[in-house]
Design an enzyme around this catalytic site. Structure first.
Site, PDB file in Angstrom:
ATOM      1  N   ARG A 173      -7.373  -3.187   2.876  1.00 12.68           N
ATOM      2  CA  ARG A 173      -6.694  -4.252   2.134  1.00 12.68           C
ATOM      3  C   ARG A 173      -6.555  -3.937   0.644  1.00 12.68           C
ATOM      4  NH1 ARG A 173      -5.471  -4.983   6.545  1.00 12.68           N
ATOM      5  NH2 ARG A 173      -5.459  -6.900   7.760  1.00 12.68           N
ATOM      6  N   PHE A 174      -6.640  -2.666   0.267  1.00  9.63           N
ATOM      7  CA  PHE A 174      -6.477  -2.254  -1.125  1.00  9.63           C
ATOM      8  C   PHE A 174      -5.032  -1.791  -1.312  1.00  9.63           C
ATOM      9  CE2 PHE A 174      -8.880  -0.477  -4.918  1.00  9.63           C
ATOM     10  CZ  PHE A 174      -9.455  -1.694  -5.213  1.00  9.63           C
TER      11      PHE A 174
END
Length: 399
Positions: A377-378
Site C-alpha cells: 500500500r505504499f
C-alpha cells in the site's frame, strides 16, 4: 455412444476440484461428439445418434456456460486480487486468452447447435467435420491451459475462506443455495481480508510527461495494448443542488487539451446535477495495470455541431434509442419502452437528426492525479494542478 448416468462430482467445498470435474465431463461430451460424427454416415439419425446429440446439446447449452461464468465472474477476478509477481504476470498474459477462448468456442457452438438439434429431432444427419474438429481442438487446448496454470495457482494462493466464497458463488449460480441466505461470519470476514499487493510498475516524477493530457494519452495507449476491459469506461461523480453526490459509469468519447468528453441526455439526472453544480470528477480504473487516474474540473456542454457530428457517427439503433428514451424518467414497463422505440424507428427513417435534449459534456480539467499501485500500500501518486496562466505544476503525494 455416451453414458446417461451422472458422474459423481466432488463437493462444492472443493471448488477447484469441481471445475476440474467439469473438464472431465466436457472431455466425455467431446468424445461423444467425435463418435457421433463417425456414426452418422453409416447409421444416420438412429436412436443412438439422437440420444448422443441430445446429451451433447444438454451439456453445452447450459452446463458449459455455467462453467465459463465460474471462471469469468469468480475464479479469474479472485486470482487477480491475490496474484503477485510472476503469478500476476502469468495471469495478465493468460486471462485475455481464456476469455477470448470462451467467445470463440461459443461462436463455434452456435453452428454445431443447429446441426445437433436437427439430428436429435431425427430431421437431419449433417454434422460438419471441420467445425467438430475445431471445437474439440479449441476446448482441449483451453482446458489444458487452465489445468496447467490457473487451477494450481488457485490451489496455491486461495485461503480456506476464499475457497468457501468461490464454492458458494458456484452453488448460487446453479440455484443450489438460497441467494437471500445470510453470509456466514467467516465469509464476511473473507471480504474484509481480501487484498492485493500491487507491484507491476512504478511512477516517478522524472518519468512522467510535463503535460498531464499527454501523460494520460500514454497511459491510455498502454491500457489499449494490455487489452484492459473497457479502458474508456470512467466513473462520473456529480453533486446535486441539495449537496448529495451521485456517480455512474460513462464512456469517454474524446480527450484532448480541451478536456474529457462524453455524451448523454440533457434531461438526465447527471445533466440536472451539472446544471445545479458545474463541477464534477472523473475516475478511470485500470485494474489490469494497477492504475487509476482521478480528474476534477468544471463541466461545459460541447458545441451543437460537435454533438451533431458524434450523433451521426453512432450506429442507427443507438441513435434511435437516444431519441426513444427519456433517460432517468420512470416508465411503466419494458414493453412500453420497446413500443416507444418501435414508434421512433418507424417515424425517424435511416438518418434521424440529433434531438435537442441530447449532446456532449466536456470536463475541463483543473486537477489530474495519476496513481500507480505499489507493494504494501505504499503507492505512487503524482498530481498535476492547472495554474491561472494555463500551465501545469506537478508534485508527488503521499499514499
Amino acid at each position: 455412444m455416451s453414458s446417461l448416468l451422472p458422474d459423481t462430482a466432488p463437493d462444492f467445498s472443493q471448488p477447484i476440484a469441481v471445475l476440474k470435474h467439469c473438464h472431465g465431463r466436457i472431455r466425455k461430451q467431446l468424445a461423444t461428439l467425435e463418435k457421433l460424427l463417425a456414426h452418422l454416415p453409416e447409421h444416420g439419425a438412429d436412436e443412438q445418434a439422437r440420444q448422443a446429440a441430445s446429451a451433447v446439446l444438454r451439456y453445452f447449452d447450459k452446463a458449459a456456460h455455467l462453467h465459463h461464468d465460474d471462471e469469468e465472474q469468480d475464479l479469474i477476478p479472485m486470482l487477480r486480487a491475490v496474484a503477485q509477481g510472476d503469478d500476476a504476470a502469468t495471469l495478465q498474459a493468460l486471462a485475455p486468452t481464456i476469455l477470448q477462448d470462451h467467445k470463440d468456442m461459443d461462436a463455434m457452438w452456435q453452428d454445431l447447435h443447429e446441426q445437433l438439434t436437427a439430428i436429435a429431432e431425427g430431421a437431419g444427419t449433417a454434422l460438419n467435420p471441420a467445425t467438430v474438429a475445431r471445437f474439440v481442438a479449441s476446448y482441449t487446448a483451453h482446458m489444458e491451459r487452465e489445468e496447467s496454470t490457473m487451477a494450481p495457482m488457485a490451489v496455491r494462493l486461495f485461503s480456506a475462506e476464499q475457497m468457501a466464497r468461490l464454492g458458494q458463488s458456484m452453488q448460487l449460480r446453479r440455484g443450489l443455495v438460497d441467494a437471500s441466505a445470510p453470509v456466514s461470519p467467516k465469509l464476511g470476514q473473507a471480504v474484509a481480508d481480501l487484498r492485493k499487493d500491487y507491484g507491476q510498475a512504478t511512477l516517478d516524477e522524472a518519468d512522467v510527461l510535463a503535460d498531464p493530457i499527454e501523460q494520460f494519452t500514454a497511459w491510455f495507449e498502454q491500457a489499449l495494448k494490455a487489452e484492459v476491459n473497457e479502458p474508456n469506461a470512467m466513473t462520473l461523480a456529480t453533486v446535486a443542488a441539495n449537496g448529495r453526490p451521485s456517480s455512474r459509469i460513462v464512456l469517454v468519447k474524446q480527450f484532448d487539451p480541451r478536456g474529457f468528453t462524453w455524451y448523454t441526455n440533457y434531461d438526465s439526472k447527471k445533466a440536472q446535477d451539472l446544471s445545479d453544480n458545474s463541477y464534477a470528477a472523473l475516475l478511470f480504473f485500470w485494474s489490469e495495470l494497477e492504475r487509476q487516474v482521478r480528474i476534477e474540473g468544471r463541466v461545459e456542454r460541447t458545441a451543437p455541431e460537435e454533438s451533431d457530428r458524434y450523433f451521426r457517427s453512432r450506429p442507427l439503433k443507438s441513435r434511435l434509442s437516444a431519441i426513444a428514451s427519456a433517460q432517468s424518467a420512470p416508465i411503466a414497463s419494458r414493453a412500453q419502452l420497446e413500443a416507444n422505440y418501435e414508434a421512433v424507428a418507424q417515424a425517424a427513417g435511416e438518418d434521424p437528426a440529433r434531438p435537442d435534449n441530447w449532446g456532449g459534456f466536456r470536463l475541463v480539467p483543473e486537477r489530474i492525479e495519476f496513481w500507480q499501485g505499489r507493494r504494501s500500500r505504499f503507492h505512487d501518486r503524482i498530481v498535476y494542478q492547472r495554474q491561472e496562466d494555463g500551465s501545469w505544476t506537478r508534485q508527488r503525494l503521499q499514499p
